[in-house]
Each structure stands twice: as structure tokens, then as C-alpha cells.
Design a protein around this motif. Structure first.
Motif, short mmCIF file in Angstrom:
data_model
loop_
_atom_site.label_atom_id
_atom_site.label_comp_id
_atom_site.label_asym_id
_atom_site.label_seq_id
_atom_site.Cartn_x
_atom_site.Cartn_y
_atom_site.Cartn_z
N HIS A 189 43.56 -16.41 74.90
CA HIS A 189 43.99 -16.61 76.30
C HIS A 189 45.34 -17.33 76.33
N ILE A 190 46.02 -17.36 75.17
CA ILE A 190 47.28 -18.09 75.09
C ILE A 190 48.44 -17.12 74.87
N LEU A 191 49.32 -17.02 75.87
CA LEU A 191 50.44 -16.08 75.79
C LEU A 191 51.34 -16.38 74.58
N SER A 192 51.60 -17.67 74.32
CA SER A 192 52.51 -18.01 73.22
C SER A 192 51.94 -17.58 71.87
N GLU A 193 50.61 -17.51 71.78
CA GLU A 193 49.99 -17.05 70.52
C GLU A 193 50.32 -15.58 70.27
N VAL A 194 50.24 -14.81 71.34
CA VAL A 194 50.57 -13.39 71.23
C VAL A 194 52.04 -13.22 70.85
N GLU A 195 52.90 -14.02 71.50
CA GLU A 195 54.34 -13.93 71.19
C GLU A 195 54.60 -14.31 69.74
N ALA A 196 53.83 -15.27 69.22
CA ALA A 196 54.05 -15.74 67.85
C ALA A 196 53.60 -14.72 66.81
N LEU A 197 52.60 -13.92 67.15
CA LEU A 197 51.97 -13.09 66.12
C LEU A 197 52.18 -11.59 66.27
N CYS A 198 52.39 -11.15 67.50
CA CYS A 198 52.25 -9.71 67.76
C CYS A 198 53.56 -9.01 68.10
N ASP A 199 53.52 -7.71 67.93
CA ASP A 199 54.56 -6.86 68.49
C ASP A 199 54.14 -6.36 69.85
N ARG A 200 52.83 -6.32 70.04
CA ARG A 200 52.34 -5.65 71.25
C ARG A 200 51.20 -6.44 71.88
N VAL A 201 51.09 -6.36 73.18
CA VAL A 201 50.04 -7.08 73.88
C VAL A 201 49.32 -6.17 74.87
#
Ligand code: ATP
Length: 232
Positions: A189-201
Motif C-alpha cells: 500500500h506504499i507508492l514509494s515502494e513501487v517506485e523503488a522496485l518496479c517498472d510497472r504498477v
């Protein structure tokens, strides 16, 4: 690797998922982002075959989740939210048990366990009872059991929830390393986690996919980020 088409699921009158569709290609690392109650765990349980959808189809590596369960299980490594580990077992004994459950051939078990332990940084914890480990190390054990059968796809349900900042950094580093060998879908549920790890959300809200985008595309739409920060 994952093909989800028109999936819906209700618990009685509560509609947890409504007409969810998306695909994930081999090699991607995708974040499933959504607030509490958005339907992330329900979706993950359907992908992993633990729950049946009311409507829709899911295929994993070309196998139908409902009718080709064993093939699907062979392709998936799954870390549930609050993975049910056995606190009294040592790390080694637990991984041996999981290797048996995953039907890893006995002759290959020692090597598979050694590789999983090395990959997750557990080498010096092998004889320790799981109950004595920190939450961060217990998550490593959860990740080690998920990769024992060398799955092509890892599905991780909120892998960093409840961890302290140092443990979060370590688990994220580990996920990044595991992504070199497998496609990864993880929920958060953390946007910054997705930004840190992913290319896609994939953004899930009220059981619906509200966005399916590359992080770079989201970043260029400043307003979208602001809206997401408020909603997620
Ligand atoms: P969280 O981050 O809190 O785990 P989530 O995004 O994983 O949330 P789900 O656990 O999939 O969301 O829940 C989606 C909706 O379905 C919520 O309204 C939840 O209350 C409901 N729900 C989930 N499991 C059940 C169940 N077994 N029985 C009834 N309702 C359920």
C-alpha cells in the motif's frame, strides 16, 4: 506469465473484485498497489489457486489456475501475508519440510535448500528456531521457502509490511535480486515502494484496476501522483 481476464469475486454482499483484467509478461517486476481492503489479497489468492473467482479466467505460464492446479503451483513461489512459519522448527528443518511438501526430489533437496538459504542471506541462521528470528529474518525464511522449487513467478503479499526501516531496505534489496531469476508480482500500500522496485504498477481500488502504467508514465502525470498519494 500472468493473464487475468474479467475476474470478479464477492464475499456474500461484499464485492471484493469487479471485472479485473491485466497481463504480466515474463521478466517484469510489477507492484500491486492499493489501500487496505482494495482486494489485493483476494486477487493474489485467486492467482495462486487458494480461492476461486466467481467469474473470469486466470492463466499462469499458459496453465489454467482452476483446472491445471499442479502445473500452476509448480510455476509459482508464494509468500502469503503473515506467512505461517513453524516457530519451534529451525530454519533448516522448516525448509526441509517445505521441500518435501513441494515435492522437491530428495536427492536435490540439500542443494536446493543451500541455494535458497544463500540467496536469502540465511546461511548463519540455519540452526536457529524460527520463533527466535526477527520479523525481517522471518520474511527471509518465507522468501526462501517460496524459491525452493525454482519457480518462474514469485507472488509476494505485502512482503515488507510490519518491518522496521532497515529490514524494509534489506527485503527490497532481496526482492530486486530475486527479480533477476523470476517474474515478480508483489502487493503493497506504499507508492514509494513501487517506485523503488518496479517498472510497472497496477493500482487496485475498491476491487477495480484503476491504473495499469509504467512508473515513468505516472511520474510525468504529476496530478496522477498527487491523487494517488491522497487515495492510497
Ligand atoms: P489489506 O491490505 O487490508 O490486506 P486487501 O487489499 O488485501 O487489504 P482484501 O483482503 O482482498 O483486500 O479484501 C477486499 C475486501 O473483501 C474487503 O472489503 C474485505 O473486508 C473483504 N474480505 C476479504 N476477505 C474476506 C472474507 N474471508 N470474508 C468476508 N469479507 C472478506
Amino acid at each position: 506469465m500472468i493473464d487475468v481476464h474479467g475476474v470478479s469475486k464477492a464475499y456474500g454482499t461484499i464485492r471484493a473484485l469487479s471485472d479485473v483484467s491485466f497481463t504480466i509478461e515474463e521478466g517484469e517486476i510489477v507492484g500491486l498497489l492499493g489501500p487496505n481492503g482494495a482486494g489485493k489479497t483476494t486477487l493474489i489468492k485467486i492467482l495462486t489457486g487458494y480461492l476461486q473467482p466467481d467469474e473470469g479466467q486466470v492463466t499462469i505460464a499458459g496453465f489454467d489456475v482452476l483446472t491445471q492446479t499442479q502445473d500452476v503451483q509448480a510455476h509459482i513461489g508464494y509468500l502469503p501475508e503473515n506467512a505461517p512459519l513453524y516457530p519451534e522448527l529451525s530454519v533448516q528443518a522448516y525448509l526441509k519440510l517445505m521441500a518435501d511438501l513441494r515435492r522437491v526430489p530428495p536427492a536435490e533437496q540439500n542443494e536446493r535448500i543451500a541455494r535458497a538459504v544463500y540467496a536469502t542471506g540465511l546461511t548463519d541462521r540455519l540452526t536457529q528456531p524460527i520463533g527466535q528470528l526477527s520479523k525481517g529474518y522471518r520474511q527471509r525464511v518465507g522468501l526462501a521457502q517460496a524459491i525452493l522449487h525454482r519457480p518462474k513467478l514469485l507472488i509476494l503479499d505485502e512482503p515488507t509490511v510490519g518491518l522496521d526501516p532497515t529490514q524494509i531496505v534489506e527485503i527490497r534489496r532481496l526482492i530486486r535480486r530475486l527479480a533477476q531469476h523470476a517474474t515478480i508480482l508483489f502487493s503493497t500500500h506504499i507508492l514509494s515502494e513501487v517506485e523503488a522496485l518496479c517498472d510497472r504498477v497496477l493500482i487496485l481500488m475498491n476491487g477495480q484496476v484503476r491504473a495499469d502504467a509504467r512508473i515513468s508514465e505516472l511520474a510525468t502525470t504529476h496530478n496522477a501522483i498527487l491523487v494517488l498519494n491522497q487515495e492510497v
